[in-house]
Design a protein around this motif. Sequence first.
Motif, mmCIF file in Angstrom:
data_model
loop_
_atom_site.group_PDB
_atom_site.id
_atom_site.type_symbol
_atom_site.label_atom_id
_atom_site.label_comp_id
_atom_site.label_asym_id
_atom_site.label_seq_id
_atom_site.Cartn_x
_atom_site.Cartn_y
_atom_site.Cartn_z
ATOM 1 N N LEU A 98 0.834 -1.194 0.000
ATOM 2 C CA LEU A 98 0.000 0.000 0.000
ATOM 3 C C LEU A 98 0.870 1.245 0.000
ATOM 4 C CD1 LEU A 98 -2.209 -1.067 3.027
ATOM 5 C CD2 LEU A 98 -2.993 -1.082 0.660
ATOM 6 N N ALA A 99 0.308 2.347 -0.463
ATOM 7 C CA ALA A 99 0.970 3.635 -0.309
ATOM 8 C C ALA A 99 0.747 4.121 1.118
ATOM 9 C CB ALA A 99 0.412 4.640 -1.302
ATOM 10 N N GLU A 100 1.830 4.534 1.788
ATOM 11 C CA GLU A 100 1.731 4.970 3.180
ATOM 12 C C GLU A 100 1.500 6.473 3.255
ATOM 13 O OE1 GLU A 100 3.945 4.282 7.452
ATOM 14 O OE2 GLU A 100 5.180 4.274 5.636
ATOM 15 N N GLY A 101 0.610 6.859 4.148
ATOM 16 C CA GLY A 101 0.354 8.279 4.346
ATOM 17 C C GLY A 101 -1.085 8.526 4.724
ATOM 18 N N ASP A 102 -1.535 9.734 4.491
ATOM 19 C CA ASP A 102 -2.882 10.146 4.869
ATOM 20 C C ASP A 102 -3.609 10.727 3.662
ATOM 21 O OD1 ASP A 102 -2.560 9.733 7.813
ATOM 22 O OD2 ASP A 102 -1.046 11.305 7.544
ATOM 23 N N GLY A 103 -4.906 10.496 3.618
ATOM 24 C CA GLY A 103 -5.730 11.142 2.606
ATOM 25 C C GLY A 103 -5.972 10.300 1.368
ATOM 26 N N GLU A 104 -6.737 10.905 0.438
ATOM 27 C CA GLU A 104 -7.061 10.326 -0.858
ATOM 28 C C GLU A 104 -6.874 11.424 -1.904
ATOM 29 O OE1 GLU A 104 -10.697 7.813 -0.889
ATOM 30 O OE2 GLU A 104 -10.945 8.422 1.197
ATOM 31 N N VAL A 105 -6.284 11.075 -3.040
ATOM 32 C CA VAL A 105 -5.911 12.138 -3.973
ATOM 33 C C VAL A 105 -5.839 11.612 -5.410
ATOM 34 C CG1 VAL A 105 -3.432 11.701 -3.668
ATOM 35 C CG2 VAL A 105 -4.208 13.971 -4.375
ATOM 36 N N TRP A 106 -6.169 12.466 -6.360
ATOM 37 C CA TRP A 106 -5.909 12.173 -7.766
ATOM 38 C C TRP A 106 -4.441 12.486 -8.075
ATOM 39 C CZ3 TRP A 106 -9.031 9.466 -10.656
ATOM 40 C CH2 TRP A 106 -10.415 9.522 -10.467
ATOM 41 N N GLU A 107 -3.793 11.599 -8.832
ATOM 42 C CA GLU A 107 -2.420 11.850 -9.275
ATOM 43 C C GLU A 107 -2.340 11.674 -10.787
ATOM 44 O OE1 GLU A 107 0.691 9.667 -7.410
ATOM 45 O OE2 GLU A 107 0.030 10.142 -5.379
ATOM 46 N N PRO A 108 -1.716 12.630 -11.497
ATOM 47 C CA PRO A 108 -1.526 12.444 -12.937
ATOM 48 C C PRO A 108 -0.488 11.355 -13.202
ATOM 49 C CG PRO A 108 -0.389 14.413 -12.189
ATOM 50 C CD PRO A 108 -1.176 13.910 -11.018
ATOM 51 N N VAL A 109 -0.640 10.680 -14.309
ATOM 52 C CA VAL A 109 0.341 9.682 -14.728
ATOM 53 C C VAL A 109 1.569 10.431 -15.250
ATOM 54 C CG1 VAL A 109 0.803 7.762 -16.298
ATOM 55 C CG2 VAL A 109 -1.487 8.053 -15.308
ATOM 56 N N SER A 110 2.736 10.120 -14.717
ATOM 57 C CA SER A 110 3.940 10.900 -15.037
ATOM 58 C C SER A 110 4.292 10.866 -16.519
ATOM 59 C CB SER A 110 5.130 10.396 -14.215
ATOM 60 O OG SER A 110 5.410 9.042 -14.516
ATOM 61 N N TYR A 111 3.991 9.775 -17.201
ATOM 62 C CA TYR A 111 4.354 9.642 -18.599
ATOM 63 C C TYR A 111 3.152 9.848 -19.533
ATOM 64 C CZ TYR A 111 3.023 4.902 -17.125
ATOM 65 O OH TYR A 111 2.399 3.817 -16.557
ATOM 66 N N GLN A 112 2.007 10.249 -18.969
ATOM 67 C CA GLN A 112 0.847 10.606 -19.776
ATOM 68 C C GLN A 112 -0.023 11.529 -18.918
ATOM 69 O OE1 GLN A 112 -2.432 8.327 -22.513
ATOM 70 N NE2 GLN A 112 -0.405 7.466 -22.300
ATOM 71 N N SER A 113 0.376 12.782 -18.836
ATOM 72 C CA SER A 113 -0.151 13.716 -17.842
ATOM 73 C C SER A 113 -1.617 14.071 -18.032
ATOM 74 C CB SER A 113 0.695 14.996 -17.824
ATOM 75 O OG SER A 113 0.680 15.607 -19.099
ATOM 76 N N SER A 114 -2.194 13.750 -19.183
ATOM 77 C CA SER A 114 -3.619 14.007 -19.375
ATOM 78 C C SER A 114 -4.479 12.969 -18.664
ATOM 79 C CB SER A 114 -3.962 14.018 -20.866
ATOM 80 O OG SER A 114 -3.734 12.745 -21.443
ATOM 81 N N ARG A 115 -3.837 11.914 -18.161
ATOM 82 C CA ARG A 115 -4.546 10.839 -17.472
ATOM 83 C C ARG A 115 -4.219 10.867 -15.985
ATOM 84 N NH1 ARG A 115 -8.669 8.341 -20.341
ATOM 85 N NH2 ARG A 115 -8.162 8.649 -22.547
#
Length: 199
Positions: free
Chosen positions: A139-156
């Motif tokens: 799992l990703a460690e941390g707090d919250g929920e967030v949208w992240e852009p795809v680094s190699y296809q930033s429109s997604r």
Amino acid sequence: MTDHILETQATYDVIASEYAGRWAGPAEWVNAEIDRLSAVLPPGARIADIGCGPGHHTRLLRERGFRASGFDLSWGMLSSHGAAGVAQADMRALPIATGSLDAVWCAAALLHIPRTDVPVVLSEFARVLRSGGELTTSLAEGDGEVWEPVSYQSSRRRWYVLHRIESFSAQLHEAGFDVVDYSRRSTHREWLHIRAHRR
């Protein structure tokens, strides 16, 4: 299905080929976790790779002598690498018989599930595992929920849910698991690797 999951699924359908190429080589932690499973499970043990993507980990598990099947919501991911023995499925309602598995492998996939749906997923993992079965998840460690852009296809973009070991361990316990061990790893994000047994 929530909009978060549908959009994340659509993103994976689009980026599948590039994703499959980028992650074709096994990471050191993957080999270490499979080594651990090989030490505690017999050859031929039944494993479901949940959120298998292009099936790289499914293949590695089979190479170690396990009977591994892969499941992913994105058909684009499943078809991107020509993997056999994989099926499209939602981890909140797995097409797997109750108590039929020796282990569930879920690497960097549960992190896309909205927090409110996590108990449903963990209950499904518990349902399909035999008593004493193994759960390996990251799992990703941390707090919250967030949208992240795809680094190699930033429109997604993809939806990410971050977890803390204390709260996630409590959720596992509620679903019928005992945490055996966990470790941390740092890359572009902080990771939790958790091993648990089905009570």
